[in-house]
Design an enzyme around this catalytic site. Structure first.
Site, PDB file in Angstrom:
ATOM      1  N   SER B 277       0.838  -1.195   0.000  1.00 44.01           N
ATOM      2  CA  SER B 277       0.000   0.000   0.000  1.00 44.01           C
ATOM      3  C   SER B 277       0.873   1.245   0.000  1.00 44.01           C
ATOM      4  O   SER B 277       2.057   1.171   0.309  1.00 44.01           O
ATOM      5  CB  SER B 277      -0.878   0.054   1.248  1.00 44.01           C
ATOM      6  OG  SER B 277      -1.544  -1.159   1.437  1.00 44.01           O
ATOM      7  N   ASP B 349       8.247  -9.347  10.508  1.00 38.58           N
ATOM      8  CA  ASP B 349       8.442 -10.722  10.958  1.00 38.58           C
ATOM      9  C   ASP B 349       7.604 -11.056  12.189  1.00 38.58           C
ATOM     10  O   ASP B 349       8.142 -11.407  13.236  1.00 38.58           O
ATOM     11  CB  ASP B 349       9.927 -10.986  11.238  1.00 38.58           C
ATOM     12  CG  ASP B 349      10.223 -12.486  11.287  1.00 38.58           C
ATOM     13  OD1 ASP B 349       9.427 -13.257  10.723  1.00 38.58           O
ATOM     14  OD2 ASP B 349      11.219 -12.880  11.904  1.00 38.58           O
ATOM     15  N   ASP B 352       6.846 -16.434  14.092  1.00 40.29           N
ATOM     16  CA  ASP B 352       8.044 -17.234  14.311  1.00 40.29           C
ATOM     17  C   ASP B 352       7.665 -18.681  14.573  1.00 40.29           C
ATOM     18  O   ASP B 352       6.576 -18.969  15.054  1.00 40.29           O
ATOM     19  CB  ASP B 352       8.847 -16.675  15.495  1.00 40.29           C
ATOM     20  CG  ASP B 352       9.692 -15.480  15.071  1.00 40.29           C
ATOM     21  OD1 ASP B 352       9.971 -15.355  13.857  1.00 40.29           O
ATOM     22  OD2 ASP B 352      10.055 -14.671  15.937  1.00 40.29           O
TER      23      ASP B 352
END
EC number: 3.5.1.11
Lengths: 123, 804
Positions: B277, B349, B352
């Protein structure tokens, strides 16, 4: 006369009853009208069939004309059935079969109670 | 005889009636579908042909007025917020019921109920990732901490359910008729589920692939090919920003034992390239009228019915307008009388993976430090249309669900990885939007954002008082360098996320000196920021183009901002194509077709406009070149992620003779030049074939932007070959299947001046003239008027409805 009456009454049932009830109620109505009118055998089949078939076909044509929506063609494509016009025809034919068999059933139902004329000479 | 003939005909009649009322295999019941009074024929009416002046919504405390403008955008005027959200639920359902339901069924892993076992694998995946589990935790969080939001969610659900209970067979959305199922009750849980689904759409991770690469390439090569930060980053928060807080110390464990082998599982699907975006805001000092201007265009899958639904929500206290997500409350990207805000994805991230060591076959306990911790079992019952339900047992650890195990995607008995993800933490994203809707200034904006956990977003902000701001908000684990980049050993407590970055230490900026704030999914910060930042998917092109343009621009108007949203400049091509051409040299001198293509490429101004031919040539050539360079990666036989285009281009520009270009199992030593020439030949072959089959290779023809119905098989409800420019990595990010799903530009003067558009239409009904009427407007880079409306305003009213 009975033929025309049954046709017209079937159309009216579709137009006024069908919007509020499922198709099988319409079938029962047409069967009852056919029995009450006492339409004869195959001509009742044609009259009921034409009534419901033309009404359904007419409704599809009317809505298409009124809205100009591309939906029938799109539905035909999804169902693999050519074009929206073809779908209109199928709708009409299905209406014809439903109306026709309903009226025919009604007609035959009435015949069950019809007394045989007893003043006939039967040899 | 007459009895027999009656019974025979009656039997035929009944059989016929039954036959057309029942589904036959995948074919839905014929009669309810084509009966002109109830079937799809009734879906041909558009909303303005079915006007109802009054609708019954008895739970309202006061009557609510809904005014539709000529684009079928509802403007809801309610006496209080509870009524407002109830009306929002009702009106949204009226136009988008099937979509709302379908999306939440997808999010719940319940598609098999509708379409059969073809969706079973997808449903299992959705459930094993724990989206439903996350939404349940969200509900618990609301029950404990925020009864007010829960109350509004209940109002919204009541509105939706009221609509469902009034739904006539004729007006039931056509998709229900074709797929032969019925809408079910809406609940607050489903609204939360939808927001979790957004997380799923926007968040990826490459832990498995990086683990494999680390083993194959070694840590040093990995750092060279996949640097955490590019050489000259142009991050979301302006480079050089001074962080005036004391960072919480975090220490990397001395010895780390990564699960050190290569893994051959089938990784979870990643967000597609092209999902991203743009947003930005310019300060009053840079604009012509001296008012801040804010712009936002989220790039998502281009679908019909559109992901977005526009409306205005008004109470006596505030009036907010913009794009909502059907199923969620309030406006997600929009403005009110005082402020405007927008979102772009800010992934970091957030997922995990921990390798789980079970004590025994029964998986009732797993190793954690010196102890064995108990697991819990969650049995997912997946109902399947026409079949028996499928039971899937998912083991949960304190990290999260064990997604990969012997039953799912693991061909080895010892494969067990648990997923740790911020989506599984009780949180209250809905609250953020409810507060933003009525925010008045920068302080309110910050309070609203404090409630936001996932998916992390870059929230851009501007206010009437002249402030512009950007804040990257999400719940971010405070990680030591490289923590979570690779699969980790779940039995080692040192691998745990230890704490989270406090909200006030998340990257943010207010009124920076440069006079603008902007984000385009790039790196959030430069290397001054004290915490470790890593993600595989950061953008390298749109951000530099946007920031470059905004730096140059002055006396900015709304039209300038619209033009920037529709900017087709192919930054990547402008940086590498000259080098590709020079590396190619005279190799194809004798080939007429090659010369024709080359002259088109040489004359190109690097704008990917719809009528241009060169973008097609470049696009194919570049993809072939990229594919050639990293082809050897495919031979590893395990999932890996290839170096991104930006890094690849840096090698081509700076080290064309580098060893990475050599294909090891050949006798020659390949350089960049060999790959460039080979890929050009591949492009020639592909283009020859394409031209023969399709003719004109103008960019719009080639990329074939398609806005697809949520059920891809319903091609007739999709729109393909939209004539529009842009592409992935371009500010106008419209590629084949992804692009600007909503564009908004707002100038915050005394009264806000606003424009917006999205590729779709307000109606979810394919038979309606409002189903896709915005697409031509959107494709040309034009906008609809989105100014706030007063209830009494008579101009441009399509019709008006009172709910009471």
């Amino acid at each position: 006369m009975k033929f025309i009456a049954l046709t017209i009454l079937s159309v009216l049932v579709v137009v006024f009853v069908n919007p509020f009830t499922p198709f099988w109620i319409v079938m029962i109505c047409i069967g009852m009208i056919s029995a009450l009118l006492g339409a004869k055998g195959f001509s009742s089949f044609l009259a009921g069939g034409l009534g419901m078939g033309l009404a359904w076909l007419g409704q599809t044509v009317f809505i298409s004309y009124q809205t100009g929506s591309p939906l029938p063609d799109q539905m035909a494509e999804i169902m693999g059935l050519g074009s929206g016009v073809f779908l209109s025809m199928i709708t009409g034919i299905l209406g014809f079969l439903l109306g026709g068999f309903s009226a025919y059933s009604g007609s035959l139902f009435r015949r069950l109670f019809k007394k045989r004329p007893d003043n006939l000479y039967r040899g | 005889m007459k009895y027999i003939s009656f019974l025979l005909v009656l039997a035929i009649t009944i059989t016929l009636a039954v036959l057309i009322s029942r589904p036959i295999g995948p074919v839905p019941p014929v009669a309810p579908l084509i009966d002109p009074n109830h079937g799809f024929w009734q879906n041909m009416y558009s909303e303005d042909e079915l006007i109802e002046e009054e609708l019954s919504l008895p739970d309202l405390s006061n009557p609510v007025t809904v005014v539709y403008d000529e684009n079928l955008i509802p403007h809801i005027f309610a006496a209080n917020k509870k009524d407002l959200y109830m009306a929002q639920g009702y009106i949204t359902a009226k136009h988008r019921l099937w979509q709302m339901e379908f999306q939440t069924r997808a999010a719940a892993g319940r598609l098999s109920e509708i379409v059969g076992d073809i969706a079973l694998d997808l449903d299992r995946m959705t459930r094993r990732k724990g989206l439903g589990y996350g939404a349940e935790l969200g509900m618990e969080f609301l029950e404990k901490n925020d009864p007010e939001t829960l109350e509004y969610l209940k109002s919204y659900a009541a509105g939706v359910n009221q609509y469902i209970s009034q739904l006539s067979p004729g007006q039931t959305p056509v998709e229900y008729k074709i797929l032969n199922y019925r809408p079910e009750e809406w609940t607050p849980y489903k609204s939360l589920l939808l927001l979790k689904y957004m997380s799923d759409m926007l968040v990826g991770d490459r832990d498995l692939e990086y683990t494999n690469l680390r083993k194959i390439l070694g840590a040093q090569m990995l750092d060279k090919l996949y640097p955490d930060l590019p050489n000259e980053p142009d991050p979301v928060i302006e480079a050089g920003k001074v962080w005036d807080f004391d960072a919480i110390p975090v220490t990397k464990p001395d010895s780390i034992n990564y699960p050190d082998e290569t893994w051959k599982m089938d990784p979870l699907p990643q967000p597609v390239e092209g999902i991203g975006s743009n947003n930005w805001a310019v300060a009053p000092s840079k604009t012509k009228n001296g008012n801040p201007i804010l712009a936002n265009d989220p790039h998502l899958g281009l679908n019909l019915p559109s992901l977005w639904y526009s409306l205005q929500l008004t109470t006596p206290e505030y009036s907010v307008k913009g794009a909502s997500l059907p199923g969620a409350l309030g406006i997600i990207s929009g403005f009110n009388q005082n402020i405007a805000w927008g979102v772009t994805n800010a992934t970091k991230d957030a997922r995990d993976w921990y390798k789980i060591t079970f004590q025994s076959e029964d998986r009732k306990a797993y190793k954690y430090g010196d102890e064995w911790r108990p697991t819990t079992f969650r049995v997912e019952e997946i109902k399947i249309k026409g079949q028996e339900a499928f039971l899937d047992t998912v083991v949960y650890t304190h990290y999260g669900p064990v997604v990969y195990d012997k039953n799912f995607r693991g061909d080895r008995q010892d494969v067990n990885f648990a997923l740790k993800w911020t989506v599984h933490m009780g949180s209250n994203e809905q609250k953020t939007f409810l507060l933003l809707n009525e925010a008045k200034d920068h302080k309110d904006y910050n309070i609203a954002l404090d409630n936001f956990t996932a998916p992390a977003q870059n929230f851009v902000f501007a206010s009437k008082s002249g402030d512009i701001a950007m804040r990257i908000q999400g719940k971010f684990a405070l990680k030591w360098p490289e923590q979570g980049k690779f699969l980790m050993d779940g039995s080692d407590p040192k691998m745990e996320w230890q704490t989270y970055i406090p909200n006030d230490q998340n990257p943010q900026t207010l009124n920076p000196e440069r006079g603008f704030v902007a984000s385009a999914n790039q790196h959030p910060v430069d290397s001054n920021y004290p915490y470790y930042v890593f993600d595989n998917s950061y953008e390298h092109y749109r951000n530099r183009r946007i920031n470059g343009r905004l730096r140059q621009m002055d006396q900015i108007t709304i039209d300038d901002m619209k033009a920037l949203q529709f900017d087709d400049y192919y930054q990547q091509a402008s940086e590498i194509l000259p080098t590709m051409l020079s590396l190619l040299g005279d190799a194809f001198k004798e080939n007429d077709k090659a010369q024709e293509y080359l002259s088109q490429l040489k004359e190109w101004d690097f704008y990917a406009d719809p009528n241009q031919k060169a973008p097609t040539l470049y696009y194919i050539w570049w993809n072939d070149l990229y594919g050639q360079i990293w082809k050897k990666w495919d031979e590893f036989g395990v999932p890996v992620v290839k170096p991104n285009s930006y890094q690849t281009i840096q090698f081509l520009l700076n080290e064309p003779e580098a060893k990475i270009f050599d294909v090891e199992n050949t006798s020659e030593v390949e350089t960049a030049k060999d790959h460039v020439q080979k890929s050009f030949q591949m492009m020639l072959d592909e283009m020859g074939k394409w031209e023969e089959e399709n003719g004109d290779y103008a960019w719009a023809n080639y990329k074939n932007t398609t806005i697809q119905h949520l059920v891809p098989q319903f091609k007739a409800f999709s729109v393909s070959h939209v004539y529009t420019g842009g592409g992935a990595g371009i500010v106008n990010a419209t590629s084949g299947r992804h692009g600007a799903s909503w564009r908004m530009v707002v100038e915050l003067g005394d009264k806000p001046t606003a424009f917006g558009v999205y590729p779709g239409g307000q109606s979810g009904n394919p038979g309606s003239k409002y189903y896709k009427n915005f697409i031509p407007v959107w494709a040309e880079g034009k906008y609809l008027n989105f100014n706030l409306r007063e209830e009494s305003e008579a101009e441009g009213v399509l019709f008006q409805t009172t709910l009471k």
